[in-house]
Design a protein around this motif. Structure first.
Motif, PDB file in Angstrom:
ATOM      1  N   ALA A   1       0.844  -1.192   0.000  1.00 16.61           N
ATOM      2  CA  ALA A   1       0.000   0.000   0.000  1.00 16.61           C
ATOM      3  C   ALA A   1       0.868   1.226   0.000  1.00 16.61           C
ATOM      4  O   ALA A   1       2.089   1.153  -0.073  1.00 16.61           O
TER       5      ALA A   1
ATOM      6  N   THR B   1      -5.809   0.246   4.291  1.00 19.19           N
ATOM      7  CA  THR B   1      -6.815  -0.729   3.904  1.00 19.19           C
ATOM      8  C   THR B   1      -6.141  -1.818   3.087  1.00 19.19           C
ATOM      9  O   THR B   1      -4.939  -1.747   2.801  1.00 19.19           O
ATOM     10  N   GLU B   2      -6.904  -2.825   2.690  1.00 18.04           N
ATOM     11  CA  GLU B   2      -6.332  -3.914   1.896  1.00 18.04           C
ATOM     12  C   GLU B   2      -5.881  -3.430   0.525  1.00 18.04           C
ATOM     13  O   GLU B   2      -4.987  -4.017  -0.087  1.00 18.04           O
ATOM     14  N   THR B   3      -6.490  -2.346   0.045  1.00 14.65           N
ATOM     15  CA  THR B   3      -6.178  -1.868  -1.303  1.00 14.65           C
ATOM     16  C   THR B   3      -5.439  -0.552  -1.335  1.00 14.65           C
ATOM     17  O   THR B   3      -5.009  -0.113  -2.388  1.00 14.65           O
ATOM     18  N   GLY B   4      -5.278   0.109  -0.195  1.00 14.90           N
ATOM     19  CA  GLY B   4      -4.606   1.403  -0.200  1.00 14.90           C
ATOM     20  C   GLY B   4      -4.739   2.103   1.137  1.00 14.90           C
ATOM     21  O   GLY B   4      -4.433   1.529   2.178  1.00 14.90           O
TER      22      GLY B   4
ATOM     23  N   THR C   1      -7.300   5.215   3.438  1.00 17.41           N
ATOM     24  CA  THR C   1      -8.503   6.037   3.511  1.00 17.41           C
ATOM     25  C   THR C   1      -8.260   7.187   4.462  1.00 17.41           C
ATOM     26  O   THR C   1      -7.858   6.985   5.610  1.00 17.41           O
TER      27      THR C   1
ATOM     28  N   SER D   1      -6.613   4.023  -3.680  1.00 17.91           N
ATOM     29  CA  SER D   1      -6.067   2.675  -3.776  1.00 17.91           C
ATOM     30  C   SER D   1      -4.644   2.715  -4.293  1.00 17.91           C
ATOM     31  O   SER D   1      -4.200   3.698  -4.896  1.00 17.91           O
ATOM     32  N   SER D   2      -3.930   1.618  -4.083  1.00 22.33           N
ATOM     33  CA  SER D   2      -2.564   1.523  -4.592  1.00 22.33           C
ATOM     34  C   SER D   2      -2.541   1.480  -6.113  1.00 22.33           C
ATOM     35  O   SER D   2      -1.494   1.676  -6.727  1.00 22.33           O
ATOM     36  N   ALA D   3      -3.710   1.231  -6.733  1.00 23.97           N
ATOM     37  CA  ALA D   3      -3.826   1.272  -8.193  1.00 23.97           C
ATOM     38  C   ALA D   3      -4.168   2.675  -8.679  1.00 23.97           C
ATOM     39  O   ALA D   3      -4.385   2.887  -9.872  1.00 23.97           O
TER      40      ALA D   3
ATOM     41  N   GLU E   1      -6.831   4.594  -7.919  1.00 25.67           N
ATOM     42  CA  GLU E   1      -8.241   4.972  -7.973  1.00 25.67           C
ATOM     43  C   GLU E   1      -8.658   5.738  -6.717  1.00 25.67           C
ATOM     44  O   GLU E   1      -8.181   5.457  -5.629  1.00 25.67           O
TER      45      GLU E   1
ATOM     46  N   ARG F   1       7.675   0.270  -3.955  1.00 30.34           N
ATOM     47  CA  ARG F   1       7.274   0.022  -5.344  1.00 30.34           C
ATOM     48  C   ARG F   1       8.141   0.842  -6.299  1.00 30.34           C
ATOM     49  O   ARG F   1       8.751   1.818  -5.897  1.00 30.34           O
TER      50      ARG F   1
END
Length: 380
Positions: free
Chosen positions: A14, A107-110, A112, A126-128, A130, A191
């Motif tokens: 993340a 969070t699991e995706t990034g 908040t 999110s880590s992507a 979004e 990353r």
């Protein structure tokens, strides 16, 4: 100038959030200030500035996320080690949350960002790349987005604490700094490039006759390492809103050592108190101070001391062997100068510099996108 940095790691894979203490000397966010109506300020100014008094000088370095829909604009920013949030209601023209204390949660995706007060505001990133804004439990995600990825060509690994900032700008006016419509900052956290991004913007602010672009920069330990050197247009004139390939280039090339002439130029740059004579824009508009002091001093350690009429400003700068120049403004006094003052124009121009050169003893600083040139004389 001492710089205190606080980092919060938000989980493997993340993002991490980096907060800096480069804040105005005479300004502090007021968590109790809400329901503020400032009809004379633009939506962008209201959403980005931490207090009403700072409208004239927005310091972008502290913004972590600035996103807009057709109804609201949300800015999450740092103030020292504190995390704060602004919420501007475009329909009522009211700043409903001004400097509200916020938290950041992995969070699991990034991550908040969350503010809880009379109403609840959440900004999920999110880590992507979004983004989603939720207001009182209702998603406010804009259907208008610019998305893509940031990359560079050299095979150079980034440090885990490197920060990647992406901004959507209105670059239509050659005689003024670009207007920020959306921005986001992320931390590499191990990353490497490419870094995906998504910026939410208000389609109602887009004019098909104007030009919009995305820019990015990558910082490591407070130093600029990569930056956009060419314009990447988006949205209008047939340009894309997704799949945008945003290239950044290294500021300091390891195989490009400064020449003797470069060293002389740097010595000239740091050994003089420079006095602003004029700002000449390429649309023939000219700004020349008629009263007050407008000076800049480049310190050998990379620090800046700036006089903007009745205000003192600190900052940092970086240069390289090709005489490129980058300026980051830091703490500032926020006194109200006289009606003839050009302090805000001077500071805005300094935030968009690109390179410098010398001619007949004067210092010339070119602005980004070839929009104009600042001329300074020896003020000592």
């Amino acid at each position: 100038m001492n710089k205190k940095v606080f980092s919060q790691v938000v989980g493997a894979g993340a993002m991490a959030i980096t907060l800096s203490s480069l804040v105005p000397l005479a300004a502090s966010a007021d968590p109790t200030a809400s329901q503020v109506r400032l009809s004379s300020a633009s939506t962008t100014e209201l959403a980005q500035t931490p207090t009403a008094r700072e409208r004239a000088m927005t310091i972008q370095e502290r913004t972590l996320v600035f996103s807009q829909t057709d109804r609201i604009a949300v800015r999450v920013y740092s103030d020292g080690e504190a995390l704060l949030l602004n919420l501007f209601n475009k329909q009522t023209g009211v700043t409903e949350v001004l400097g509200g204390s916020a938290t950041v949660t992995p969070t699991e995706t990034g991550v908040t960002y969350r503010y809880t007060g009379e109403q609840t505001v959440e900004v999920a990133v999110s880590s992507a790349g979004e983004q989603t804004i939720t207001l009182n439990g209702v998603p406010q995600q804009s259907t208008s987005t610019v998305s893509g990825q940031v990359f560079y060509l050299p095979r150079i690994a980034l440090a885990p604490n490197a920060t990647i900032e992406v901004s959507l700008l209105d670059v239509s006016r050659a005689d003024a700094p670009a207007t920020v419509l959306a921005s986001a900052k992320m931390t590499a956290n191990g990353r490497q490039v490419p870094f995906p991004f998504e910026l939410l913007y208000d389609a109602g602010q887009i004019d098909s006759r104007r030009t919009y672009a995305v820019r990015s920069q990558i910082m490591e330990n407070g130093e600029l390492q990569f930056t956009s050197t060419t314009q990447t247009p988006v949205i209008t004139n047939g340009n894309p809103t997704d799949g945008v390939e945003l290239q950044v280039d290294p500021v300091n090339q390891s195989d490009n050592s400064p020449t003797d002439q470069d060293m002389v130029s740097d010595s000239q740059l740091t050994g003089t108190l420079w006095q602003l004579e004029q700002i000449q824009y390429n649309n023939d508009e000219q700004i020349a101070p008629t009263e007050g002091d407008y000076t800049i001093e480049f310190m050998p350690d990379g620090q800046l001391s700036i006089r903007a009429d009745c205000n003192q400003v600190l900052g940092e700068f970086t240069t390289d062997g090709d005489r490129s120049l980058s300026v980051a403004l830091g703490p500032a006094t926020l006194a109200a100068c006289g009606p003839e003052s050009v302090d805000s124009e001077y500071l805005q121009a300094l935030q968009s510099v690109s390179s410098y050169f010398f001619e007949e003893g004067d210092l010339y600083i070119d602005l980004q996108a070839d929009t104009g040139t600042m001329r300074f004389s020896n003020g000592q």
